[in-house]
Scaffold this motif. Sequence first.
Motif, PDB file in Angstrom:
ATOM      1  N   GLU A 100       0.836  -1.195   0.000  1.00  0.00           N
ATOM      2  CA  GLU A 100       0.000   0.000   0.000  1.00  0.00           C
ATOM      3  C   GLU A 100       0.874   1.250   0.000  1.00  0.00           C
ATOM      4  O   GLU A 100       0.549   2.261  -0.626  1.00  0.00           O
ATOM      5  N   LYS A 101       2.013   1.163   0.695  1.00  0.00           N
ATOM      6  CA  LYS A 101       2.964   2.281   0.708  1.00  0.00           C
ATOM      7  C   LYS A 101       4.318   1.756   1.131  1.00  0.00           C
ATOM      8  O   LYS A 101       4.448   0.655   1.682  1.00  0.00           O
ATOM      9  N   TRP A 102       5.363   2.563   0.852  1.00  0.00           N
ATOM     10  CA  TRP A 102       6.709   2.236   1.303  1.00  0.00           C
ATOM     11  C   TRP A 102       7.392   3.507   1.764  1.00  0.00           C
ATOM     12  O   TRP A 102       7.208   4.586   1.193  1.00  0.00           O
ATOM     13  N   GLU A 103       8.185   3.386   2.817  1.00  0.00           N
ATOM     14  CA  GLU A 103       8.862   4.542   3.399  1.00  0.00           C
ATOM     15  C   GLU A 103      10.284   4.154   3.794  1.00  0.00           C
ATOM     16  O   GLU A 103      10.490   3.147   4.476  1.00  0.00           O
ATOM     17  N   PRO A 104      11.271   4.987   3.427  1.00  0.00           N
ATOM     18  CA  PRO A 104      12.648   4.713   3.836  1.00  0.00           C
ATOM     19  C   PRO A 104      13.022   5.460   5.108  1.00  0.00           C
ATOM     20  O   PRO A 104      12.356   6.422   5.497  1.00  0.00           O
ATOM     21  N   ASN A 105      14.089   4.997   5.747  1.00  0.00           N
ATOM     22  CA  ASN A 105      14.657   5.790   6.823  1.00  0.00           C
ATOM     23  C   ASN A 105      15.515   6.905   6.210  1.00  0.00           C
ATOM     24  O   ASN A 105      15.655   7.030   4.990  1.00  0.00           O
ATOM     25  N   GLU A 106      16.108   7.709   7.062  1.00  0.00           N
ATOM     26  CA  GLU A 106      16.878   8.855   6.574  1.00  0.00           C
ATOM     27  C   GLU A 106      18.077   8.424   5.746  1.00  0.00           C
ATOM     28  O   GLU A 106      18.457   9.089   4.775  1.00  0.00           O
ATOM     29  N   ALA A 107      18.685   7.281   6.101  1.00  0.00           N
ATOM     30  CA  ALA A 107      19.894   6.814   5.411  1.00  0.00           C
ATOM     31  C   ALA A 107      19.600   6.017   4.151  1.00  0.00           C
ATOM     32  O   ALA A 107      20.522   5.631   3.425  1.00  0.00           O
ATOM     33  N   LEU A 108      18.342   5.744   3.869  1.00  0.00           N
ATOM     34  CA  LEU A 108      17.916   4.990   2.688  1.00  0.00           C
ATOM     35  C   LEU A 108      18.401   3.543   2.694  1.00  0.00           C
ATOM     36  O   LEU A 108      18.450   2.894   1.646  1.00  0.00           O
ATOM     37  N   ASP A 109      18.726   3.016   3.880  1.00  0.00           N
ATOM     38  CA  ASP A 109      19.167   1.622   3.958  1.00  0.00           C
ATOM     39  C   ASP A 109      18.197   0.741   4.747  1.00  0.00           C
ATOM     40  O   ASP A 109      18.481  -0.430   5.007  1.00  0.00           O
ATOM     41  N   THR A 110      17.053   1.283   5.122  1.00  0.00           N
ATOM     42  CA  THR A 110      15.964   0.519   5.735  1.00  0.00           C
ATOM     43  C   THR A 110      14.652   1.034   5.147  1.00  0.00           C
ATOM     44  O   THR A 110      14.417   2.246   5.122  1.00  0.00           O
ATOM     45  N   TRP A 111      13.838   0.101   4.654  1.00  0.00           N
ATOM     46  CA  TRP A 111      12.563   0.488   4.055  1.00  0.00           C
ATOM     47  C   TRP A 111      11.436  -0.286   4.741  1.00  0.00           C
ATOM     48  O   TRP A 111      11.519  -1.508   4.909  1.00  0.00           O
ATOM     49  N   THR A 166       3.106  -5.325   8.119  1.00  0.00           N
ATOM     50  CA  THR A 166       4.263  -4.431   7.971  1.00  0.00           C
ATOM     51  C   THR A 166       5.555  -5.234   7.889  1.00  0.00           C
ATOM     52  O   THR A 166       5.833  -6.060   8.764  1.00  0.00           O
ATOM     53  N   VAL A 167       6.339  -4.971   6.847  1.00  0.00           N
ATOM     54  CA  VAL A 167       7.641  -5.612   6.662  1.00  0.00           C
ATOM     55  C   VAL A 167       8.714  -4.540   6.725  1.00  0.00           C
ATOM     56  O   VAL A 167       8.577  -3.468   6.122  1.00  0.00           O
ATOM     57  N   GLU A 168       9.788  -4.833   7.435  1.00  0.00           N
ATOM     58  CA  GLU A 168      10.936  -3.932   7.459  1.00  0.00           C
ATOM     59  C   GLU A 168      12.096  -4.617   6.747  1.00  0.00           C
ATOM     60  O   GLU A 168      12.585  -5.654   7.189  1.00  0.00           O
ATOM     61  N   PHE A 169      12.507  -4.038   5.629  1.00  0.00           N
ATOM     62  CA  PHE A 169      13.625  -4.568   4.868  1.00  0.00           C
ATOM     63  C   PHE A 169      14.892  -3.814   5.225  1.00  0.00           C
ATOM     64  O   PHE A 169      14.966  -2.580   5.084  1.00  0.00           O
ATOM     65  N   LYS A 170      15.892  -4.543   5.673  1.00  0.00           N
ATOM     66  CA  LYS A 170      17.222  -3.985   5.896  1.00  0.00           C
ATOM     67  C   LYS A 170      18.049  -4.196   4.629  1.00  0.00           C
ATOM     68  O   LYS A 170      18.067  -5.306   4.079  1.00  0.00           O
ATOM     69  N   LEU A 171      18.745  -3.173   4.199  1.00  0.00           N
ATOM     70  CA  LEU A 171      19.550  -3.256   2.988  1.00  0.00           C
ATOM     71  C   LEU A 171      21.033  -3.272   3.320  1.00  0.00           C
ATOM     72  O   LEU A 171      21.453  -2.822   4.390  1.00  0.00           O
ATOM     73  N   LYS A 172      21.818  -3.771   2.394  1.00  0.00           N
ATOM     74  CA  LYS A 172      23.263  -3.843   2.580  1.00  0.00           C
ATOM     75  C   LYS A 172      23.935  -2.500   2.330  1.00  0.00           C
ATOM     76  O   LYS A 172      25.090  -2.290   2.699  1.00  0.00           O
ATOM     77  N   ARG A 173      23.208  -1.579   1.703  1.00  0.00           N
ATOM     78  CA  ARG A 173      23.740  -0.260   1.369  1.00  0.00           C
ATOM     79  C   ARG A 173      22.556   0.652   1.048  1.00  0.00           C
ATOM     80  O   ARG A 173      21.455   0.177   0.796  1.00  0.00           O
ATOM     81  N   PRO A 174      22.754   1.951   1.048  1.00  0.00           N
ATOM     82  CA  PRO A 174      21.663   2.856   0.682  1.00  0.00           C
ATOM     83  C   PRO A 174      21.171   2.575  -0.739  1.00  0.00           C
ATOM     84  O   PRO A 174      21.960   2.302  -1.637  1.00  0.00           O
TER      85      PRO A 174
END
Length: 521
Positions: A100-111, A166-174
């Motif tokens: 329905e929506k997606w939002e990143p954190n300030e560092a763009l490495d967690t959505w 709600t899913v929280e995706f952690k990324l390896k980089r921004p």
Amino acid sequence: MNDARSSLARRSFLIATGATALAFTAACGTGTTTPDAKNAAAGTPKQGGRLRAAFAGGGASETLDPHAANLFVDAARAKALFDKLADFGADLAAVPRLAEKWEPNEALDTWRITLRKAAFHDGKPVTAEDILYSYRRIADPKGTFRAKASLEPIDLDASRAIDASTVEFKLKRPYAEFPNILAAFGAYIVPKDASAFDKPIGSGPFSFVSFKPGSSLVVKRNDAYWEGAPHLDELEFVVASEESARVSALLGGQVEYAHELDPATARTHEGKGKIDIVRLPGSAMQGFVMKTDRPPFNDPRVRQAFFLIADRKELVDGALSGAGEVGNDLFGKGYEYYPAGLPQRTQDLDKARALLKEAGAEGLKVTLDTAPAATGFVEAAGIFKEQAAKAGITVEVKVGNKDTYWKDILSSGTFASYRSGAMPIESHISQRLLTGSTTNATKWQQKDFDDLYQQAQSTRDATQRGALYERMQRRLYDEGGFLIWGFADWIIATAPKVHGVSKQAPANTLDWARFDKIWLA
């Protein structure tokens, strides 16, 4: 937050919405198709009936596992039965589907992904655990699923379900363009622990009825579909691998929809009243690759000369029977981030000869690898050979094995025919133009270019990020290794009673093969 379609999917290049453009909602009927004039004239969509759609198939080894999709028929069947978190709009910007929506954190490495209320065909709700299971299945090192490479930036071990929706995706980089992953080819959501797909359960607009590999799949309307039930009662995918068989079946009334026609066939039948021809613009980039790491194309002046040798209109008219538009040596014409303001390059043989002389490459001889691996390949090679001769270049056309062609040209040779289907410009850059890209056919390996890409992915402000993409593409326009001479239409044909087919969606985008939006009048 901004509506995903209105704030992203309709931009020609620079984005003027600021940092908040990275958070999206799926309001106002996102993903629906505006009827064309024919469909408007047909009036209100009619409910009922079975539509039979003919596609080229994959034989007796076919599967309904959506993560194993490779062919167009696989993708169309998967779209009928399953959903992704997002899909690509007509300009290849990601638009929400199950997300329905997606939002990143300030560092763009967690959505953080918020799911809409949707259910599988057995009535069970689609949950965050289903999302994580699906992505971990795709990314399993033991698997061979095509979407695995697209999911590489996600740290799935660290990603988690915050709650059921709600899913929280952690990324390896921004990664500012993370929504492209959610829309990746084959990134479909299946129920947690699903492993057998002989009678698949998805959350798509149609549910399973019967399947005979290499022959037919029958599905029926899912009345509980989250976006509204399809108009059709039933949909049957019919396998007809030869184009002539698909056209004959359509003309004979055995099917109502035929996928993938040659331009010459379409021209023969267009306007005759028996079938309707639908051209999907911008579906396939057509061009040549020049290996920038080896002679003669390690000299940018030679590459620039080849850009100026190409008569793009002659190539589109001759190799594609006019079914397309000219290119400008950049991927993704009409897509999000495409720099439409760059001057259209045209043939200039005098300047090409001057550049070759300056590079000490007068009288150059080069081999052009090609194969009947895609529409127009061999024809385009022959046309370019004649164009190059006018600049004093001898091109030897070498026709290879169509079955091994793509593997053969990835690292061997110096000059080769090339084609690409629709994908975001960011994906084209990351998969084909970075030093570590696995499908870098032009061998473009420039550290400062890599740095610009990483800077773009770390840039939250959309306008600033768009400016970085423009810098990268101007660099490619001036000295890259892709000679992109055209963009081919993808051609389908339907019976006159078929309505609701989008005429704006490139192949493999959201509104391509949207059988839930089609009806029979």
